[in-house]
Motif scaffolding. Sequence first.
Motif, short mmCIF file in Angstrom:
data_model
loop_
_atom_site.label_atom_id
_atom_site.label_comp_id
_atom_site.label_asym_id
_atom_site.label_seq_id
_atom_site.Cartn_x
_atom_site.Cartn_y
_atom_site.Cartn_z
N ALA A 55 0.81 -1.23 0.00
CA ALA A 55 0.00 0.00 0.00
C ALA A 55 0.84 1.28 0.00
N PRO A 56 1.89 1.40 0.82
CA PRO A 56 2.67 2.64 0.76
C PRO A 56 3.34 2.87 -0.60
N GLU A 57 3.80 1.81 -1.24
CA GLU A 57 4.41 1.96 -2.56
C GLU A 57 3.36 2.37 -3.60
N ARG A 58 2.19 1.76 -3.53
CA ARG A 58 1.12 2.12 -4.48
C ARG A 58 0.68 3.56 -4.27
N ASN A 59 0.59 3.97 -3.01
CA ASN A 59 0.21 5.35 -2.74
C ASN A 59 1.25 6.35 -3.24
N ARG A 60 2.51 5.98 -3.12
CA ARG A 60 3.58 6.86 -3.61
C ARG A 60 3.51 6.98 -5.13
N ILE A 61 3.26 5.87 -5.81
CA ILE A 61 3.10 5.91 -7.27
C ILE A 61 1.93 6.82 -7.62
N ARG A 62 0.82 6.65 -6.94
CA ARG A 62 -0.38 7.45 -7.21
C ARG A 62 -0.12 8.94 -6.96
N ARG A 63 0.61 9.27 -5.89
CA ARG A 63 0.94 10.67 -5.60
C ARG A 63 1.83 11.27 -6.69
N ARG A 64 2.78 10.48 -7.17
CA ARG A 64 3.66 10.97 -8.24
C ARG A 64 2.88 11.22 -9.52
N LEU A 65 1.93 10.33 -9.83
CA LEU A 65 1.11 10.52 -11.03
C LEU A 65 0.23 11.76 -10.90
N ARG A 66 -0.34 11.98 -9.74
CA ARG A 66 -1.16 13.18 -9.53
C ARG A 66 -0.33 14.45 -9.69
N GLU A 67 0.89 14.43 -9.19
CA GLU A 67 1.76 15.59 -9.31
C GLU A 67 2.15 15.84 -10.76
N LEU A 68 2.34 14.78 -11.54
CA LEU A 68 2.63 14.93 -12.96
C LEU A 68 1.51 15.69 -13.66
N VAL A 69 0.28 15.30 -13.38
CA VAL A 69 -0.87 15.92 -14.03
C VAL A 69 -1.01 17.38 -13.59
N LYS A 70 -0.69 17.68 -12.32
CA LYS A 70 -0.75 19.06 -11.85
C LYS A 70 0.23 19.95 -12.60
N ARG A 71 1.39 19.40 -12.91
CA ARG A 71 2.43 20.18 -13.58
C ARG A 71 2.27 20.22 -15.09
N LEU A 72 1.39 19.42 -15.61
CA LEU A 72 1.17 19.37 -17.05
C LEU A 72 0.24 20.50 -17.47
N ASP A 73 0.49 21.06 -18.64
CA ASP A 73 -0.35 22.11 -19.18
C ASP A 73 -1.67 21.50 -19.64
N PRO A 74 -2.81 21.94 -19.10
CA PRO A 74 -4.10 21.32 -19.47
C PRO A 74 -4.46 21.51 -20.93
N VAL A 75 -3.79 22.42 -21.63
CA VAL A 75 -4.08 22.63 -23.04
C VAL A 75 -3.69 21.41 -23.87
N SER A 76 -2.73 20.62 -23.37
CA SER A 76 -2.30 19.44 -24.12
C SER A 76 -3.34 18.32 -24.09
N MET A 77 -4.30 18.40 -23.15
CA MET A 77 -5.36 17.40 -23.09
C MET A 77 -6.51 17.82 -23.99
N GLN A 78 -7.16 16.82 -24.58
CA GLN A 78 -8.26 17.11 -25.48
C GLN A 78 -9.55 17.31 -24.70
N PRO A 79 -10.37 18.29 -25.11
CA PRO A 79 -11.63 18.50 -24.39
C PRO A 79 -12.59 17.34 -24.59
#
Length: 131
Positions: A55-79
């Motif tokens: 569980a701690p490893e899975r949570n760390r992976i999930r936190r890293r993925l969430r941070e990636l999306v926060k730092r990504l420019d939302p314009v690159s995603m399709q509406p």
Amino acid sequence: MDRLRQRADFLAVANGARVNSPAFVLQSLDRKSLGRDDSGPIRIGFTVTKKNGNAPERNRIRRRLRELVKRLDPVSMQPHHDYVLVGRRDALSRDFATMLDDLRIAFTRPARHMAKGRGQRPGPATSRKPD
């Protein structure tokens, strides 16, 4: 941008297109292609399977993925799309800047569409030649 939270939404996106990366798989689904008149925001979900660690490893992976999306420019995603990031074990040790580049590339790369029932493996009965 909203979050996917219901299992039915995750399952719908799983039948959509996917792009593979060493640290994650990006699954996407165009909600307009389903025949819905959906003008809602982009939705994104995160998931990590139990085979990726405790569980701690899975949570760390999930936190890293969430941070990636926060730092990504939302314009690159399709509406009008739903996205799911499926974490892999390499997300624990992969450099964060490299993962961010991988995510940017995944959003720009043409996705490989996978439909259920395609690419089935032949079983023992179908691998034999008829006499």
